[in-house]
Motif scaffolding. Structure first.
Motif, PDB file in Angstrom:
ATOM      1  N   GLU A  17      17.905 -10.668  -5.178  1.00  0.00           N
ATOM      2  CA  GLU A  17      18.488 -11.494  -6.241  1.00  0.00           C
ATOM      3  C   GLU A  17      19.701 -12.273  -5.725  1.00  0.00           C
ATOM      4  OE1 GLU A  17      20.019  -9.285  -9.653  1.00  0.00           O
ATOM      5  OE2 GLU A  17      19.323 -10.890 -10.980  1.00  0.00           O
ATOM      6  N   HIS A  47      14.192   1.528  -8.243  1.00  0.00           N
ATOM      7  CA  HIS A  47      15.364   1.201  -9.060  1.00  0.00           C
ATOM      8  C   HIS A  47      15.428   2.152 -10.259  1.00  0.00           C
ATOM      9  CE1 HIS A  47      18.414  -1.585 -10.505  1.00  0.00           C
ATOM     10  NE2 HIS A  47      17.821  -1.634 -11.687  1.00  0.00           N
ATOM     11  N   LYS A 107      27.281  -2.805 -12.152  1.00  0.00           N
ATOM     12  CA  LYS A 107      28.203  -3.934 -11.951  1.00  0.00           C
ATOM     13  C   LYS A 107      29.402  -3.709 -12.865  1.00  0.00           C
ATOM     14  CE  LYS A 107      24.044  -6.987 -12.220  1.00  0.00           C
ATOM     15  NZ  LYS A 107      23.282  -6.856 -11.021  1.00  0.00           N
ATOM     16  N   ILE A 118      20.626 -14.999 -10.796  1.00  0.00           N
ATOM     17  CA  ILE A 118      21.222 -14.156 -11.839  1.00  0.00           C
ATOM     18  C   ILE A 118      21.874 -15.011 -12.923  1.00  0.00           C
ATOM     19  CG2 ILE A 118      23.588 -13.684 -10.965  1.00  0.00           C
ATOM     20  CD1 ILE A 118      22.964 -10.684 -11.423  1.00  0.00           C
ATOM     21  N   TRP A 144      15.256  -5.835  -4.507  1.00  0.00           N
ATOM     22  CA  TRP A 144      15.869  -6.852  -5.381  1.00  0.00           C
ATOM     23  C   TRP A 144      17.392  -6.710  -5.374  1.00  0.00           C
ATOM     24  CZ3 TRP A 144      14.747 -11.253  -7.541  1.00  0.00           C
ATOM     25  CH2 TRP A 144      15.341 -11.675  -8.739  1.00  0.00           C
ATOM     26  N   PHE A 204      20.548 -14.680 -16.641  1.00  0.00           N
ATOM     27  CA  PHE A 204      21.497 -14.027 -17.560  1.00  0.00           C
ATOM     28  C   PHE A 204      22.754 -14.885 -17.698  1.00  0.00           C
ATOM     29  CE2 PHE A 204      19.130 -10.735 -15.184  1.00  0.00           C
ATOM     30  CZ  PHE A 204      18.440 -10.137 -16.233  1.00  0.00           C
ATOM     31  N   PHE A 249      21.766   2.026 -21.771  1.00  0.00           N
ATOM     32  CA  PHE A 249      20.945   0.859 -22.118  1.00  0.00           C
ATOM     33  C   PHE A 249      20.199   0.983 -23.446  1.00  0.00           C
ATOM     34  CE2 PHE A 249      21.168   0.096 -17.562  1.00  0.00           C
ATOM     35  CZ  PHE A 249      21.058  -1.279 -17.443  1.00  0.00           C
ATOM     36  N   SER A 302      22.730  -0.270 -12.420  1.00  0.00           N
ATOM     37  CA  SER A 302      22.198  -1.633 -12.483  1.00  0.00           C
ATOM     38  C   SER A 302      23.224  -2.595 -13.109  1.00  0.00           C
ATOM     39  CB  SER A 302      20.880  -1.606 -13.253  1.00  0.00           C
ATOM     40  OG  SER A 302      20.087  -2.681 -12.853  1.00  0.00           O
ATOM     41  N   ARG A 303      22.893  -3.319 -14.179  1.00  0.00           N
ATOM     42  CA  ARG A 303      23.913  -4.221 -14.746  1.00  0.00           C
ATOM     43  C   ARG A 303      25.118  -3.403 -15.203  1.00  0.00           C
ATOM     44  NH1 ARG A 303      19.769  -6.551 -19.002  1.00  0.00           N
ATOM     45  NH2 ARG A 303      18.507  -5.988 -17.185  1.00  0.00           N
ATOM     46  N   TRP A 321      26.226 -13.179 -18.653  1.00  0.00           N
ATOM     47  CA  TRP A 321      26.832 -12.012 -17.995  1.00  0.00           C
ATOM     48  C   TRP A 321      28.181 -12.308 -17.362  1.00  0.00           C
ATOM     49  CZ3 TRP A 321      22.569  -8.938 -14.836  1.00  0.00           C
ATOM     50  CH2 TRP A 321      21.707  -8.298 -15.759  1.00  0.00           C
TER      51      TRP A 321
HETATM   52  C1  GTR Z   1      17.588  -7.204 -13.497  1.00  0.00           C
HETATM   53  C2  GTR Z   1      18.706  -7.983 -12.881  1.00  0.00           C
HETATM   54  C3  GTR Z   1      19.520  -7.072 -11.990  1.00  0.00           C
HETATM   55  C4  GTR Z   1      19.877  -5.770 -12.669  1.00  0.00           C
HETATM   56  C5  GTR Z   1      18.763  -5.250 -13.569  1.00  0.00           C
HETATM   57  C6  GTR Z   1      19.189  -4.195 -14.590  1.00  0.00           C
HETATM   58  O1  GTR Z   1      16.740  -8.006 -14.251  1.00  0.00           O
HETATM   59  O2  GTR Z   1      18.137  -9.035 -12.140  1.00  0.00           O
HETATM   60  O3  GTR Z   1      20.674  -7.757 -11.566  1.00  0.00           O
HETATM   61  O4  GTR Z   1      21.048  -5.912 -13.366  1.00  0.00           O
HETATM   62  O5  GTR Z   1      18.170  -6.244 -14.315  1.00  0.00           O
HETATM   63  O6  GTR Z   1      20.305  -4.196 -15.091  1.00  0.00           O
HETATM   64  O7  GTR Z   1      18.329  -3.389 -14.936  1.00  0.00           O
END
Ligand code: GTR
Length: 411
Positions: free
Chosen positions: A290, A392, A256, A295, A343, A299, A125, A252-253, A302
Protein backbone atom coordinates in the motif's frame (compact mmCIF):
# COMPACT_ATOMS: atom_id res chain seq x y z
CA UNK A 1 -15.76 2.14 2.09
CA UNK A 2 -15.70 -1.43 0.91
CA UNK A 3 -15.85 -1.08 -2.89
CA UNK A 4 -12.79 0.56 -4.38
CA UNK A 5 -13.46 2.93 -7.26
CA UNK A 6 -12.04 2.14 -10.68
CA UNK A 7 -9.00 4.39 -10.24
CA UNK A 8 -8.28 2.85 -6.84
CA UNK A 9 -8.52 -0.60 -8.40
CA UNK A 10 -6.01 0.54 -11.05
CA UNK A 11 -3.67 1.81 -8.37
CA UNK A 12 -3.91 -1.45 -6.49
CA UNK A 13 -2.99 -3.33 -9.64
CA UNK A 14 0.20 -1.28 -9.88
CA UNK A 15 1.15 -2.33 -6.34
CA UNK A 16 4.76 -3.35 -6.06
CA UNK A 17 5.56 -6.56 -4.21
CA UNK A 18 9.05 -6.95 -5.65
CA UNK A 19 11.89 -6.08 -3.27
CA UNK A 20 14.12 -5.50 -6.32
CA UNK A 21 11.81 -2.71 -7.48
CA UNK A 22 11.87 -0.73 -4.25
CA UNK A 23 13.16 2.70 -5.30
CA UNK A 24 16.32 4.25 -3.88
CA UNK A 25 15.34 6.54 -1.08
CA UNK A 26 16.88 8.72 1.59
CA UNK A 27 15.11 8.99 4.88
CA UNK A 28 14.80 12.28 6.73
CA UNK A 29 16.96 12.20 9.86
CA UNK A 30 15.13 12.29 13.19
CA UNK A 31 18.40 13.48 14.72
CA UNK A 32 18.80 16.66 12.67
CA UNK A 33 17.12 19.82 13.94
CA UNK A 34 15.10 21.90 11.46
CA UNK A 35 18.03 24.38 11.42
CA UNK A 36 20.37 21.63 10.21
CA UNK A 37 22.34 21.05 13.41
CA UNK A 38 22.72 17.58 14.86
CA UNK A 39 20.94 16.15 17.89
CA UNK A 40 23.62 14.42 19.95
CA UNK A 41 22.17 14.01 23.44
CA UNK A 42 18.95 12.85 25.07
CA UNK A 43 18.39 16.44 26.18
CA UNK A 44 18.72 17.47 22.54
CA UNK A 45 16.03 14.98 21.55
CA UNK A 46 13.67 16.60 24.06
CA UNK A 47 14.02 19.78 21.98
CA UNK A 48 13.88 17.99 18.61
CA UNK A 49 10.85 15.91 19.53
CA UNK A 50 8.32 18.79 19.32
CA UNK A 51 9.61 19.64 15.83
CA UNK A 52 8.96 16.09 14.64
CA UNK A 53 5.59 15.94 16.37
CA UNK A 54 4.55 19.17 14.71
CA UNK A 55 5.44 17.79 11.26
CA UNK A 56 3.22 14.75 11.82
CA UNK A 57 0.44 17.03 13.05
CA UNK A 58 0.57 19.41 10.13
CA UNK A 59 1.52 17.03 7.29
CA UNK A 60 0.15 13.60 8.19
CA UNK A 61 -2.63 13.14 10.75
CA UNK A 62 -3.86 16.66 11.55
CA UNK A 63 -3.80 18.50 14.81
CA UNK A 64 -6.05 17.15 17.54
CA UNK A 65 -7.58 19.22 20.32
CA UNK A 66 -7.12 18.65 24.05
CA UNK A 67 -9.82 17.21 26.29
CA UNK A 68 -13.40 18.41 25.83
CA UNK A 69 -14.23 20.93 28.56
CA UNK A 70 -17.53 19.39 29.58
CA UNK A 71 -16.57 15.72 30.08
CA UNK A 72 -18.23 13.37 32.54
CA UNK A 73 -17.46 9.74 33.45
CA UNK A 74 -20.35 7.44 34.33
CA UNK A 75 -19.90 3.85 35.48
CA UNK A 76 -22.89 2.23 33.78
CA UNK A 77 -22.37 -1.43 34.71
CA UNK A 78 -20.30 -3.51 37.08
CA UNK A 79 -20.03 -7.27 37.52
CA UNK A 80 -17.57 -8.66 40.06
CA UNK A 81 -18.16 -12.19 38.86
CA UNK A 82 -17.67 -12.01 35.11
CA UNK A 83 -16.17 -14.74 32.90
CA UNK A 84 -17.03 -17.44 35.41
CA UNK A 85 -15.39 -15.58 38.26
CA UNK A 86 -12.15 -14.83 36.45
CA UNK A 87 -12.78 -11.14 35.99
CA UNK A 88 -14.50 -8.02 37.12
CA UNK A 89 -16.27 -6.36 34.20
CA UNK A 90 -16.88 -2.64 34.28
CA UNK A 91 -18.46 -0.42 31.66
CA UNK A 92 -17.94 3.30 31.66
CA UNK A 93 -19.53 5.95 29.47
CA UNK A 94 -17.53 9.10 28.84
CA UNK A 95 -20.03 11.86 28.02
CA UNK A 96 -18.92 14.88 26.02
CA UNK A 97 -21.33 17.76 26.65
CA UNK A 98 -25.09 17.39 26.73
CA UNK A 99 -25.62 16.65 23.04
CA UNK A 100 -25.29 12.86 23.38
CA UNK A 101 -21.70 12.47 22.15
CA UNK A 102 -20.11 9.68 24.19
CA UNK A 103 -17.75 6.75 24.14
CA UNK A 104 -18.23 3.47 25.97
CA UNK A 105 -15.28 1.77 27.60
CA UNK A 106 -15.39 -1.94 28.36
CA UNK A 107 -12.95 -2.92 31.09
CA UNK A 108 -11.99 -6.38 32.30
CA UNK A 109 -10.00 -6.39 35.52
CA UNK A 110 -8.08 -9.39 36.82
CA UNK A 111 -9.39 -10.71 40.14
CA UNK A 112 -7.30 -11.30 43.23
CA UNK A 113 -4.81 -8.49 42.73
CA UNK A 114 -3.86 -6.39 45.74
CA UNK A 115 -2.31 -3.60 43.74
CA UNK A 116 -3.69 -1.63 40.78
CA UNK A 117 -3.35 -3.52 37.48
CA UNK A 118 -1.36 -2.45 34.44
CA UNK A 119 -3.70 -2.20 31.48
CA UNK A 120 -3.87 -2.61 27.70
CA UNK A 121 -5.97 0.20 26.25
CA UNK A 122 -7.22 -0.52 22.75
CA UNK A 123 -9.79 0.47 20.19
CA UNK A 124 -11.82 -2.22 18.43
CA UNK A 125 -13.42 -2.52 14.98
CA UNK A 126 -16.73 -4.28 15.63
CA UNK A 127 -18.06 -3.04 18.97
CA UNK A 128 -17.13 -3.97 22.53
CA UNK A 129 -19.60 -6.87 22.42
CA UNK A 130 -17.63 -8.44 19.55
CA UNK A 131 -14.38 -8.99 21.47
CA UNK A 132 -15.80 -11.71 23.73
CA UNK A 133 -18.95 -13.86 23.76
CA UNK A 134 -19.63 -12.70 27.37
CA UNK A 135 -23.40 -11.97 27.24
CA UNK A 136 -22.99 -9.27 29.89
CA UNK A 137 -21.25 -6.83 27.55
CA UNK A 138 -23.57 -4.06 26.37
CA UNK A 139 -24.39 -4.32 22.69
CA UNK A 140 -23.22 -1.29 20.73
CA UNK A 141 -26.00 0.79 19.17
CA UNK A 142 -23.62 2.76 16.93
CA UNK A 143 -23.36 2.66 13.14
CA UNK A 144 -21.10 -0.17 12.11
CA UNK A 145 -19.72 -1.76 9.00
CA UNK A 146 -20.41 -5.42 8.31
CA UNK A 147 -23.02 -7.83 7.03
CA UNK A 148 -25.41 -10.41 8.41
CA UNK A 149 -22.65 -13.01 8.51
CA UNK A 150 -21.01 -10.76 11.08
CA UNK A 151 -24.21 -10.20 13.02
CA UNK A 152 -24.69 -6.71 11.58
CA UNK A 153 -28.04 -5.77 10.00
CA UNK A 154 -28.60 -2.34 8.45
CA UNK A 155 -25.30 -1.18 9.93
CA UNK A 156 -26.34 -2.03 13.51
CA UNK A 157 -25.09 -4.86 15.67
CA UNK A 158 -27.43 -7.71 16.63
CA UNK A 159 -27.08 -10.37 19.35
CA UNK A 160 -25.42 -12.58 16.72
CA UNK A 161 -22.43 -10.22 16.72
CA UNK A 162 -21.32 -11.19 20.23
CA UNK A 163 -17.81 -12.54 20.27
CA UNK A 164 -17.40 -12.56 16.47
CA UNK A 165 -13.79 -11.35 16.69
CA UNK A 166 -12.90 -13.03 19.97
CA UNK A 167 -9.97 -14.85 18.32
CA UNK A 168 -8.23 -11.46 18.14
CA UNK A 169 -8.62 -10.80 21.85
CA UNK A 170 -6.81 -13.10 24.27
CA UNK A 171 -8.96 -11.80 27.12
CA UNK A 172 -8.47 -14.69 29.58
CA UNK A 173 -4.75 -14.85 28.89
CA UNK A 174 -4.34 -11.11 29.46
CA UNK A 175 -6.19 -11.40 32.77
CA UNK A 176 -4.26 -14.48 33.90
CA UNK A 177 -1.06 -12.55 33.37
CA UNK A 178 -2.31 -9.85 35.74
CA UNK A 179 -3.25 -7.20 33.20
CA UNK A 180 -6.51 -5.39 32.73
CA UNK A 181 -7.96 -4.86 29.26
CA UNK A 182 -9.89 -1.74 28.28
CA UNK A 183 -11.48 -1.39 24.86
CA UNK A 184 -13.54 1.21 23.02
CA UNK A 185 -15.43 0.81 19.73
CA UNK A 186 -13.69 3.15 17.30
CA UNK A 187 -17.00 4.09 15.69
CA UNK A 188 -18.02 5.78 18.96
CA UNK A 189 -15.34 8.34 18.11
CA UNK A 190 -15.79 8.56 14.38
CA UNK A 191 -17.75 6.11 12.24
CA UNK A 192 -15.30 4.94 9.59
CA UNK A 193 -16.65 6.44 6.38
CA UNK A 194 -16.07 9.71 4.59
CA UNK A 195 -18.93 12.01 5.56
CA UNK A 196 -17.10 15.33 5.77
CA UNK A 197 -16.63 14.91 9.55
CA UNK A 198 -20.27 15.57 10.38
CA UNK A 199 -20.61 12.70 12.84
CA UNK A 200 -18.34 11.45 15.63
CA UNK A 201 -16.34 13.78 17.85
CA UNK A 202 -15.12 16.27 15.23
CA UNK A 203 -18.25 18.47 15.47
CA UNK A 204 -17.63 18.92 19.22
CA UNK A 205 -14.80 21.25 18.30
CA UNK A 206 -16.09 22.77 15.07
CA UNK A 207 -18.74 25.44 14.69
CA UNK A 208 -21.51 24.36 12.32
CA UNK A 209 -21.22 26.18 9.02
CA UNK A 210 -17.44 26.61 9.45
CA UNK A 211 -15.63 27.50 6.27
CA UNK A 212 -13.78 24.74 4.41
CA UNK A 213 -11.43 22.73 6.61
CA UNK A 214 -7.75 23.61 6.48
CA UNK A 215 -5.05 21.21 5.38
CA UNK A 216 -3.88 20.65 8.96
CA UNK A 217 -7.23 19.74 10.47
CA UNK A 218 -7.62 16.40 12.16
CA UNK A 219 -8.81 13.38 10.26
CA UNK A 220 -10.29 10.15 11.57
CA UNK A 221 -7.01 8.66 12.82
CA UNK A 222 -6.47 11.71 15.00
CA UNK A 223 -10.05 11.47 16.28
CA UNK A 224 -9.54 7.81 17.16
CA UNK A 225 -6.24 8.63 18.89
CA UNK A 226 -7.96 11.46 20.75
CA UNK A 227 -10.40 8.85 22.03
CA UNK A 228 -7.52 6.77 23.37
CA UNK A 229 -6.35 9.84 25.29
CA UNK A 230 -9.82 10.23 26.76
CA UNK A 231 -9.87 6.55 27.69
CA UNK A 232 -6.63 7.12 29.56
CA UNK A 233 -8.15 10.16 31.28
CA UNK A 234 -10.77 7.81 32.69
CA UNK A 235 -8.26 5.11 33.64
CA UNK A 236 -6.37 7.71 35.68
CA UNK A 237 -9.45 8.00 37.88
CA UNK A 238 -9.94 4.24 38.32
CA UNK A 239 -8.27 3.06 41.53
CA UNK A 240 -7.98 -0.51 40.28
CA UNK A 241 -5.84 0.57 37.31
CA UNK A 242 -2.20 1.59 37.46
CA UNK A 243 -2.37 4.56 35.09
CA UNK A 244 1.41 4.76 35.01
CA UNK A 245 1.48 1.39 33.23
CA UNK A 246 -1.03 1.71 30.42
CA UNK A 247 -0.17 0.21 27.03
CA UNK A 248 -1.61 1.68 23.81
CA UNK A 249 -2.24 -1.23 21.45
CA UNK A 250 -3.97 -1.44 18.08
CA UNK A 251 -4.28 -3.48 14.91
CA UNK A 252 -4.08 -2.27 11.32
CA UNK A 253 -5.73 1.19 10.98
CA UNK A 254 -6.02 1.08 14.74
CA UNK A 255 -2.30 0.20 14.90
CA UNK A 256 -1.60 3.44 13.03
CA UNK A 257 -3.86 5.04 15.62
CA UNK A 258 -2.02 3.46 18.59
CA UNK A 259 1.33 4.77 17.33
CA UNK A 260 -0.14 8.24 16.88
CA UNK A 261 -1.88 8.13 20.27
CA UNK A 262 1.39 7.14 21.94
CA UNK A 263 3.31 9.84 20.07
CA UNK A 264 0.90 12.56 21.13
CA UNK A 265 0.43 11.44 24.74
CA UNK A 266 3.48 10.50 26.77
CA UNK A 267 1.31 9.15 29.58
CA UNK A 268 1.22 5.87 27.62
CA UNK A 269 3.99 3.72 29.10
CA UNK A 270 4.34 1.42 26.08
CA UNK A 271 3.08 1.44 22.50
CA UNK A 272 2.19 -1.54 20.28
CA UNK A 273 1.58 -1.49 16.54
CA UNK A 274 0.09 -4.71 15.17
CA UNK A 275 0.24 -4.82 11.35
CA UNK A 276 -0.19 -1.07 11.00
CA UNK A 277 1.42 -0.82 7.54
CA UNK A 278 1.17 2.30 5.39
CA UNK A 279 0.63 5.46 7.44
CA UNK A 280 1.57 3.37 10.50
CA UNK A 281 4.91 1.68 11.08
CA UNK A 282 5.90 1.03 7.43
CA UNK A 283 8.29 3.34 5.59
CA UNK A 284 6.32 5.22 2.92
CA UNK A 285 9.36 5.85 0.74
CA UNK A 286 9.67 2.13 -0.06
CA UNK A 287 6.38 2.18 -1.98
CA UNK A 288 6.01 -1.55 -1.28
CA UNK A 289 2.42 -2.76 -0.93
CA UNK A 290 0.00 0.00 0.00
CA UNK A 291 1.22 3.51 -0.85
CA UNK A 292 0.36 7.02 0.31
CA UNK A 293 -1.55 7.66 -2.94
CA UNK A 294 -3.57 4.46 -2.56
CA UNK A 295 -4.42 5.02 1.08
CA UNK A 296 -5.48 8.63 0.51
CA UNK A 297 -7.68 7.55 -2.39
CA UNK A 298 -9.28 4.68 -0.48
CA UNK A 299 -9.67 6.49 2.83
CA UNK A 300 -9.83 10.25 2.21
CA UNK A 301 -10.99 10.84 5.78
CA UNK A 302 -8.12 9.13 7.66
CA UNK A 303 -5.33 11.71 7.37
CA UNK A 304 -5.22 15.50 7.20
CA UNK A 305 -5.68 17.02 3.75
CA UNK A 306 -2.02 18.05 3.55
CA UNK A 307 -1.03 14.39 3.44
CA UNK A 308 -2.25 14.06 -0.17
CA UNK A 309 0.56 16.42 -1.20
CA UNK A 310 2.81 13.39 -0.87
CA UNK A 311 0.80 11.08 -3.14
CA UNK A 312 3.49 9.53 -5.38
CA UNK A 313 5.91 12.14 -3.94
CA UNK A 314 6.93 10.44 -0.70
CA UNK A 315 10.46 11.80 -1.04
CA UNK A 316 9.22 15.35 -0.55
CA UNK A 317 7.59 14.56 2.78
CA UNK A 318 9.58 16.02 5.70
CA UNK A 319 8.96 12.87 7.75
CA UNK A 320 8.80 9.14 7.21
CA UNK A 321 7.25 6.65 9.57
CA UNK A 322 10.45 5.71 11.45
CA UNK A 323 10.11 9.16 12.98
CA UNK A 324 6.64 8.25 14.26
CA UNK A 325 8.10 5.20 16.00
CA UNK A 326 10.88 7.41 17.39
CA UNK A 327 8.26 9.63 19.02
CA UNK A 328 7.64 6.76 21.43
CA UNK A 329 11.24 7.03 22.72
CA UNK A 330 12.50 6.41 25.28
CA UNK A 331 9.39 4.35 26.10
CA UNK A 332 9.31 0.74 24.90
CA UNK A 333 7.63 0.30 21.52
CA UNK A 334 6.66 -2.89 19.66
CA UNK A 335 6.18 -3.31 15.93
CA UNK A 336 4.63 -6.57 14.73
CA UNK A 337 4.23 -7.79 11.15
CA UNK A 338 2.81 -10.92 9.55
CA UNK A 339 4.62 -12.78 6.81
CA UNK A 340 1.57 -13.03 4.57
CA UNK A 341 0.61 -9.39 5.05
CA UNK A 342 2.61 -7.95 2.17
CA UNK A 343 0.11 -5.11 1.73
CA UNK A 344 1.49 -3.74 5.05
CA UNK A 345 5.14 -4.27 3.97
CA UNK A 346 6.63 -6.36 6.82
CA UNK A 347 10.19 -5.53 5.76
CA UNK A 348 9.36 -1.82 5.65
CA UNK A 349 7.90 -2.07 9.15
CA UNK A 350 11.09 -3.69 10.40
CA UNK A 351 13.39 -1.16 8.70
CA UNK A 352 11.32 1.64 10.12
CA UNK A 353 11.78 0.29 13.67
CA UNK A 354 15.50 -0.07 12.98
CA UNK A 355 15.79 3.50 11.76
CA UNK A 356 14.06 4.71 14.93
CA UNK A 357 16.79 3.11 17.04
CA UNK A 358 19.31 6.01 16.89
CA UNK A 359 16.90 8.03 19.02
CA UNK A 360 16.75 5.23 21.59
CA UNK A 361 20.54 5.00 21.58
CA UNK A 362 20.73 8.57 22.85
CA UNK A 363 19.10 7.18 25.98
CA UNK A 364 21.44 4.20 26.10
CA UNK A 365 18.64 1.89 24.91
CA UNK A 366 18.81 -0.73 22.16
CA UNK A 367 16.70 -2.65 19.70
CA UNK A 368 18.94 -5.72 19.76
CA UNK A 369 19.04 -6.59 16.07
CA UNK A 370 20.19 -5.05 12.82
CA UNK A 371 18.64 -7.65 10.51
CA UNK A 372 15.00 -8.57 10.12
CA UNK A 373 14.55 -11.66 12.30
CA UNK A 374 13.24 -14.93 10.89
CA UNK A 375 9.55 -15.72 11.03
CA UNK A 376 8.37 -16.36 14.62
CA UNK A 377 11.71 -15.25 16.12
CA UNK A 378 10.77 -12.22 18.21
CA UNK A 379 13.33 -9.65 19.33
CA UNK A 380 12.53 -7.89 22.59
CA UNK A 381 14.90 -4.99 23.14
CA UNK A 382 13.66 -1.57 24.09
CA UNK A 383 12.14 -1.81 20.63
CA UNK A 384 10.29 -5.09 20.06
CA UNK A 385 9.66 -6.72 16.71
CA UNK A 386 8.38 -9.95 15.25
CA UNK A 387 7.15 -11.20 11.94
CA UNK A 388 4.63 -13.93 12.60
CA UNK A 389 3.68 -16.69 10.16
CA UNK A 390 0.24 -16.16 8.68
CA UNK A 391 -1.92 -13.33 7.51
CA UNK A 392 -3.12 -9.85 8.49
CA UNK A 393 -4.69 -10.51 11.89
CA UNK A 394 -4.11 -10.47 15.65
CA UNK A 395 -3.48 -13.90 17.13
CA UNK A 396 -2.61 -15.51 20.46
CA UNK A 397 0.98 -15.60 19.23
CA UNK A 398 0.98 -11.81 18.95
CA UNK A 399 -0.59 -11.39 22.40
CA UNK A 400 1.96 -13.76 23.97
CA UNK A 401 4.73 -11.52 22.65
CA UNK A 402 3.03 -8.36 23.88
CA UNK A 403 2.53 -9.83 27.35
CA UNK A 404 6.17 -10.96 27.57
CA UNK A 405 7.34 -7.58 26.33
CA UNK A 406 5.11 -5.74 28.80
CA UNK A 407 6.32 -7.99 31.63
CA UNK A 408 9.89 -7.21 30.68
CA UNK A 409 9.43 -3.45 30.66
CA UNK A 410 6.57 -2.69 33.03
CA UNK A 411 6.89 -5.21 35.86
C1 GTR B 1 -6.90 -1.73 4.61
C2 GTR B 1 -5.97 -0.56 4.53
C3 GTR B 1 -4.81 -0.78 5.47
C4 GTR B 1 -5.26 -1.21 6.85
C5 GTR B 1 -6.47 -2.14 6.81
C6 GTR B 1 -7.22 -2.28 8.13
O1 GTR B 1 -7.94 -1.65 3.69
O2 GTR B 1 -5.53 -0.46 3.19
O3 GTR B 1 -4.05 0.40 5.53
O4 GTR B 1 -5.51 -0.10 7.62
O5 GTR B 1 -7.42 -1.74 5.90
O6 GTR B 1 -7.30 -1.35 8.93
O7 GTR B 1 -7.81 -3.34 8.32
Amino acid sequence: RDDPTESEAMKRMETNYDEGKVPDYRLPDPLTFADGTAVVTAAGWKRRRPEVLRLFETQVYGRMPGPYADTRFEVTAEDGNALGGRARRREVTVHFGAGGAAINILIYLPVGRETPAPCFLTLNFHGNHAIHADPGISLSTQWMRGDEAHGVVDNRATEAARGIVSSRWAVERILERGYALASIYYGDLDPDYDDGFRNGVHPLFETPGDAARGGEEWGAISAWAWGMHRGLDYLETDREIDAGRVVAMGHSRLGKTALWAGATDERFALVISNASGCGGAALSRRRFGETVAIINASFPHWFCDNYSKYNDKENTCPVDQHMLIALAAPRPVYVASAEGDRWADPNGEFLSALRAEPVYKLFGLKFGTTKQPQVNQPVHGRIGYHVRAGKHDVTDYDWNQYLDFADKHLK
